[in-house]
Design a protein around this motif. Structure first.
Motif, PDB file in Angstrom:
ATOM      1  N   PRO A 134     -54.558 109.631 -25.911  1.00 23.04           N
ATOM      2  CA  PRO A 134     -55.548 110.710 -25.991  1.00 23.04           C
ATOM      3  C   PRO A 134     -56.964 110.233 -26.276  1.00 23.04           C
ATOM      4  O   PRO A 134     -57.932 110.818 -25.786  1.00 23.04           O
ATOM      5  N   ILE A 135     -57.119 109.163 -27.045  1.00 26.63           N
ATOM      6  CA  ILE A 135     -58.450 108.600 -27.288  1.00 26.63           C
ATOM      7  C   ILE A 135     -59.069 108.122 -25.983  1.00 26.63           C
ATOM      8  O   ILE A 135     -60.238 108.381 -25.686  1.00 26.63           O
ATOM      9  N   LYS A 136     -58.272 107.444 -25.173  1.00 24.43           N
ATOM     10  CA  LYS A 136     -58.761 106.885 -23.902  1.00 24.43           C
ATOM     11  C   LYS A 136     -59.117 107.978 -22.906  1.00 24.43           C
ATOM     12  O   LYS A 136     -60.181 107.943 -22.279  1.00 24.43           O
ATOM     13  N   ILE A 137     -58.247 108.976 -22.769  1.00 24.65           N
ATOM     14  CA  ILE A 137     -58.504 109.999 -21.751  1.00 24.65           C
ATOM     15  C   ILE A 137     -59.682 110.890 -22.147  1.00 24.65           C
ATOM     16  O   ILE A 137     -60.424 111.375 -21.288  1.00 24.65           O
ATOM     17  N   ALA A 138     -59.874 111.088 -23.459  1.00 22.31           N
ATOM     18  CA  ALA A 138     -61.035 111.860 -23.904  1.00 22.31           C
ATOM     19  C   ALA A 138     -62.328 111.138 -23.547  1.00 22.31           C
ATOM     20  O   ALA A 138     -63.311 111.764 -23.140  1.00 22.31           O
ATOM     21  N   LYS A 139     -62.331 109.813 -23.675  1.00 24.15           N
ATOM     22  CA  LYS A 139     -63.545 109.029 -23.382  1.00 24.15           C
ATOM     23  C   LYS A 139     -63.738 108.810 -21.883  1.00 24.15           C
ATOM     24  O   LYS A 139     -64.857 108.915 -21.367  1.00 24.15           O
ATOM     25  N   ASP A 140     -62.662 108.526 -21.176  1.00 27.52           N
ATOM     26  CA  ASP A 140     -62.760 108.224 -19.741  1.00 27.52           C
ATOM     27  C   ASP A 140     -62.987 109.478 -18.902  1.00 27.52           C
ATOM     28  O   ASP A 140     -63.591 109.418 -17.836  1.00 27.52           O
TER      29      ASP A 140
END
Length: 248
Positions: A134-140
């Motif tokens: 979730p951290i990655k998809i929120a940023k990407d």
């Protein structure tokens, strides 16, 4: 060593992808629940909020016992409900819906207390691993899920576009609901912080302080005491026998 079979039902592909992202780490059901719920809170805009409430029923296999957790919203103690008219909006969702927007609608949510309990009692993987997807998809960035698109058709303009920050964040999907990309850098940073500090930082740490600053600036009522004094209600349940069914 034993294998845990987990079944996940979801309204969006992202939460199932979150579960897939940790499958090589031999996750248990609690691990899957945490990563998929947090992912839904990132991607299912307007349907699942990063400041959500929650109700959970679960079965503890080791103790052969059923449990419930009530983590619903609690209104700030100072809120008396008398200033909501100026924040009222209407939209065509479901035919016609009236609701309210803005900082004064904020109540203390219980989702992070629930996730903290599940993590402490049952999870097997480190928190930073569970929040990695979730951290990655929120940023990407991500495209809208179908439930969000169905909701945004009615709610995007009246519920979200009045606020300068959300107007900027949602500009791409406002122009193109099907193909617009949403990036939530601040939310990604928030979950990065939680991944090292734990879920309770939302109630007593830097995250709560940041939220309280925004609430004060935007006319809300919640205080640090409201955050600190939030608690879950566990096992508030009763059993009822109906013919050959035992209902809890």
């Amino acid at each position: 060593m034993f294998t845990v079979n987990v079944s996940l039902a979801s309204t969006a592909e992202y939460s199932s992808e979150a579960a897939e992202s940790i499958k090589d780490l031999n996750p248990n059901a609690a691990d899957i629940l945490i990563t998929s719920v947090i992912t839904s809170m990132v991607t299912d805009l307007g349907v699942v909020s990063p400041t959500a409430s929650g109700l959970l029923t679960y079965y503890d296999g080791q103790k052969n016992s059923k449990h419930t957790i009530d983590g619903y919203f609690v209104a700030p103690k100072s809120f008396n409900g008398n200033d909501h008219e100026e924040h009222r909006i209407s939209m065509t969702y479901g035919g016609h819906v009236e609701t309210c927007k803005g900082g004064n609608t904020f109540a203390i949510p219980g989702i992070y207390k629930i996730l903290d309990l599940v993590y402490d009692r049952y999870a097997s993987l480190p928190l930073d691993k569970l929040l990695e997807y979730p951290i990655k998809i929120a940023k990407d960035g991500f495209k809208l899920t179908q439930p969000t698109k169905d909701y945004f058709i009615h709610s995007l303009k009246p519920m979200f576009m009045w606020h300068e920050y959300s107007k900027d964040v949602l500009a791409n999907v406002y122009e193109d609901l099907d193909n617009g990309i949403v990036k939530l850098d601040k939310l990604s940073d928030t979950y990065s912080h939680i991944s090292t500090e734990g879920f309770n930082d939302f109630y007593t740490g830097d995250i709560s302080k940041s939220i309280l600053q925004t609430i004060e600036e935007e006319g809300g009522h919640a205080t640090a005491d409201d955050f600190k004094n939030y608690y879950l209600i566990e096992d508030s349940k009763f059993n009822y026998q109906y013919k050959n069914l035992e209902l809890t």
